[in-house]
Design a protein around this motif. Structure first.
Motif, short mmCIF file in Angstrom:
data_model
loop_
_atom_site.label_atom_id
_atom_site.label_comp_id
_atom_site.label_asym_id
_atom_site.label_seq_id
_atom_site.Cartn_x
_atom_site.Cartn_y
_atom_site.Cartn_z
N GLU A 311 0.81 -1.22 0.00
CA GLU A 311 0.00 0.00 0.00
C GLU A 311 0.84 1.26 0.00
N LEU A 312 1.93 1.27 0.77
CA LEU A 312 2.76 2.48 0.87
C LEU A 312 3.43 2.79 -0.46
N VAL A 313 3.93 1.77 -1.12
CA VAL A 313 4.57 1.96 -2.44
C VAL A 313 3.54 2.46 -3.45
N GLY A 314 2.36 1.85 -3.44
CA GLY A 314 1.31 2.30 -4.34
C GLY A 314 0.94 3.75 -4.12
N THR A 315 0.86 4.16 -2.86
CA THR A 315 0.52 5.55 -2.54
C THR A 315 1.61 6.50 -3.01
N LEU A 316 2.86 6.15 -2.79
CA LEU A 316 3.97 7.00 -3.21
C LEU A 316 4.00 7.19 -4.72
N VAL A 317 3.91 6.09 -5.45
CA VAL A 317 4.00 6.16 -6.92
C VAL A 317 2.81 6.93 -7.48
N ALA A 318 1.60 6.57 -7.04
CA ALA A 318 0.39 7.23 -7.57
C ALA A 318 0.36 8.71 -7.20
N GLY A 319 0.72 9.03 -5.96
CA GLY A 319 0.71 10.43 -5.53
C GLY A 319 1.73 11.27 -6.27
N ALA A 320 2.94 10.73 -6.47
CA ALA A 320 3.98 11.47 -7.19
C ALA A 320 3.59 11.68 -8.64
N ALA A 321 3.04 10.65 -9.26
CA ALA A 321 2.60 10.78 -10.66
C ALA A 321 1.49 11.81 -10.78
N LEU A 322 0.55 11.78 -9.85
CA LEU A 322 -0.55 12.75 -9.85
C LEU A 322 -0.03 14.17 -9.67
N GLY A 323 0.88 14.36 -8.71
CA GLY A 323 1.43 15.69 -8.47
C GLY A 323 2.18 16.23 -9.67
N ALA A 324 2.97 15.36 -10.33
CA ALA A 324 3.72 15.81 -11.50
C ALA A 324 2.80 16.13 -12.68
N ALA A 325 1.83 15.24 -12.94
CA ALA A 325 0.91 15.45 -14.06
C ALA A 325 0.08 16.71 -13.86
N ALA A 326 -0.43 16.90 -12.65
CA ALA A 326 -1.27 18.07 -12.38
C ALA A 326 -0.46 19.36 -12.49
N THR A 327 0.79 19.35 -12.03
CA THR A 327 1.63 20.54 -12.12
C THR A 327 1.91 20.92 -13.57
N LEU A 328 2.21 19.90 -14.39
CA LEU A 328 2.47 20.16 -15.81
C LEU A 328 1.23 20.68 -16.51
N LEU A 329 0.10 20.04 -16.28
CA LEU A 329 -1.13 20.43 -16.95
C LEU A 329 -1.60 21.81 -16.52
N ALA A 330 -1.41 22.15 -15.24
CA ALA A 330 -1.89 23.43 -14.72
C ALA A 330 -1.14 24.62 -15.31
N ARG A 331 -0.02 24.37 -15.98
CA ARG A 331 0.70 25.48 -16.62
C ARG A 331 -0.10 26.09 -17.77
N SER A 332 -0.98 25.30 -18.35
CA SER A 332 -1.79 25.80 -19.46
C SER A 332 -2.89 26.72 -18.93
N PRO A 333 -3.03 27.92 -19.46
CA PRO A 333 -4.10 28.82 -19.02
C PRO A 333 -5.49 28.25 -19.30
N ALA A 334 -5.59 27.32 -20.25
CA ALA A 334 -6.89 26.77 -20.62
C ALA A 334 -7.34 25.65 -19.69
N LEU A 335 -6.45 25.15 -18.84
CA LEU A 335 -6.77 24.02 -17.97
C LEU A 335 -6.98 24.50 -16.53
N PRO A 336 -7.64 23.67 -15.71
CA PRO A 336 -7.95 24.07 -14.33
C PRO A 336 -6.69 24.28 -13.48
N PRO A 337 -6.83 24.91 -12.32
CA PRO A 337 -5.70 25.05 -11.39
C PRO A 337 -5.27 23.70 -10.85
N ARG A 338 -4.06 23.66 -10.30
CA ARG A 338 -3.48 22.39 -9.87
C ARG A 338 -4.34 21.69 -8.82
N LEU A 339 -4.87 22.42 -7.86
CA LEU A 339 -5.67 21.80 -6.81
C LEU A 339 -6.88 21.08 -7.39
N GLU A 340 -7.53 21.66 -8.38
CA GLU A 340 -8.69 21.03 -9.00
C GLU A 340 -8.29 19.77 -9.74
#
Length: 404
Positions: A311-340
């Motif tokens: 469970e801990l490994v799954g949480t780390l990998v999934a959380g890091a991937a989510l954080g990275a993907a959301a940060t990259l996508l949020a750079r676009s003015p057309a996409l939602p903010p990172r928190l969303e």
């Protein structure tokens, strides 16, 4: 003109603070950027519910104390992101003031009845990931409807701070009486959890851990105490329900029940879950596809790596991937903010529910199960926060503005 710019920056800071469920370090950076775009030197001391804003225009220095309650109005965050981006790019002061006043005066995006539907979708479609049975799903539809009515009735009114207590009491009483047979099969707390998930402060617990990790100790400690108090309210409400219905503390047990829902059903349930999330917290429906994709992707990554490494490994990998993907996508003015972009995937990691399960199991006289859940809770909360932070830092452009 400088006075107008100063007033505008103060109101922008208040708007960003109200949506700072992700961490106060994001607020500080955004306000300083907006101030610089209008020739103002801004510095802030930010806490979860308060910030001290110093503004210097080169001739005069002023200090404002701004107080507001953090919340999760995603539509306002969308509009705030767009406004901050355009102000940084040179939006005129008059137009920025007009746009900000429109944001602050706007009513909720959806009518009350549609928000109740949203809570039902949010809770019922989360339930299969917790206990994958038809009993859990169908019972949560009813309990979620009750919680939806309470959520809409309390939001924005003076009794709102007591929603976790009253909501957990009402849901607990219904679970131990009307749905007693189903509760006996799955465990009462497990049956209550999906309906209560809307008030479980998992996002605030995670934000507190992230703030502590980057050295915002005052903000992180304050938010951690506040989130813990909300969790205590829910625990008290469940305990009161057990006593009021005559079921007693011994009724607060966990039962192990084999899943009857197929894996594909659980994965697809995250789509209506995301629709419910948008309706409940006033996100634009046009953002649902990307939010649902990130939510499902996070769950699939978690499930896959949890099978491989725990469970801990799954949480780390999934959380890091989510954080990275959301940060990259949020750079676009057309996409939602990172928190969303993060919030749907964050809920799949069920931060906060383990704490409720652990304490109620201890109250019910089940020390081994309770201790196991609490230990998992103490590991998972900072793990999710650190994973999201790691993903954020991995793809971030420039250095994070840390305290010196």
């Amino acid at each position: 003109m400088k006075d107008d710019a100063r007033a505008l920056l103060t109101d922008v800071a208040r708007l960003l603070l109200a949506g700072s469920a992700e961490g106060v370090f994001v607020v500080r950076e955004s306000v300083r950027r907006v101030g610089a775009a209008h020739g103002l030197d801004a510095d802030l001391l930010v806490l979860p519910d308060q910030l001290i804003l110093r503004i210097d225009d080169g001739t005069t220095s002023t200090v404002d104390v701004i107080e507001t309650m953090p919340g999760l109005s995603l539509r306002r965050l969308e509009q705030a992101k767009q406004l901050v981006t355009e102000m940084h790019a040179g939006l005129s002061l008059a137009e920025a003031r007009r746009r900000l006043d429109t944001i602050l005066a706007a009513p909720p995006l959806y009518p009350w009845w549609l928000r109740i539907v949203g809570v039902v979708l949010f809770t019922a479609c989360f339930a299969p990931s917790l206990v994958p049975t038809w009993t859990e799903l169908l019972t949560t539809v009813a309990l979620g409807a009750v919680m939806g009515v309470l959520f809409v009735a309390f939001t924005g009114r003076r009794w709102e701070p007591l929603l976790p207590l009253i909501g957990s009491f009402v849901v607990g009483c219904l679970t131990l009486t009307v749905f007693a047979e189903a509760a006996y099969a799955t465990g009462p707390v497990m049956l209550m959890l999906p309906a209560l998930f809307i008030v479980i402060p998992g996002d605030y617990l995670s934000a507190a851990s992230a703030e502590l990790a980057v050295g915002r100790i005052s903000a992180g400690a304050t938010r951690l105490v506040w989130a813990s108090f909300i969790l205590v309210q829910i625990i008290i409400g469940v305990e009161l329900a057990a006593q009021a219905t005559g079921a007693g503390r011994q009724a607060l047990f966990e039962a192990s029940q084999p899943g009857t829902l197929p894996f594909w059903f659980i994965v697809l349930a995250w789509i209506p879950f995301t629709v419910g999330l948008a309706l409940t917290f006033n996100a634009s429906l046009r953002n649902v596809p990307i939010m649902a994709a990130l939510t499902m992707g996070t769950y699939l990554l978690y499930a896959g790596f949890a099978k491989l490494g725990g469970e801990l490994v799954g949480t780390l990998v999934a959380g890091a991937a989510l954080g990275a993907a959301a940060t990259l996508l949020a750079r676009s003015p057309a996409l939602p903010p990172r928190l969303e972009l993060v919030v749907g995937g964050f809920f799949t990691l069920t931060v906060g529910s383990l704490g409720l399960r652990g304490v109620t199991a201890l109250i019910g006289g089940h020390p081994i199960v309770g201790a196991q859940d609490l230990f998992s809770f103490l590991l998972i909360v900072p793990t999710v926060a650190l994973a999201l932070l790691a993903g954020f830092l991995l793809v971030r452009q420039g250095a994070l503005d840390l305290p010196r």
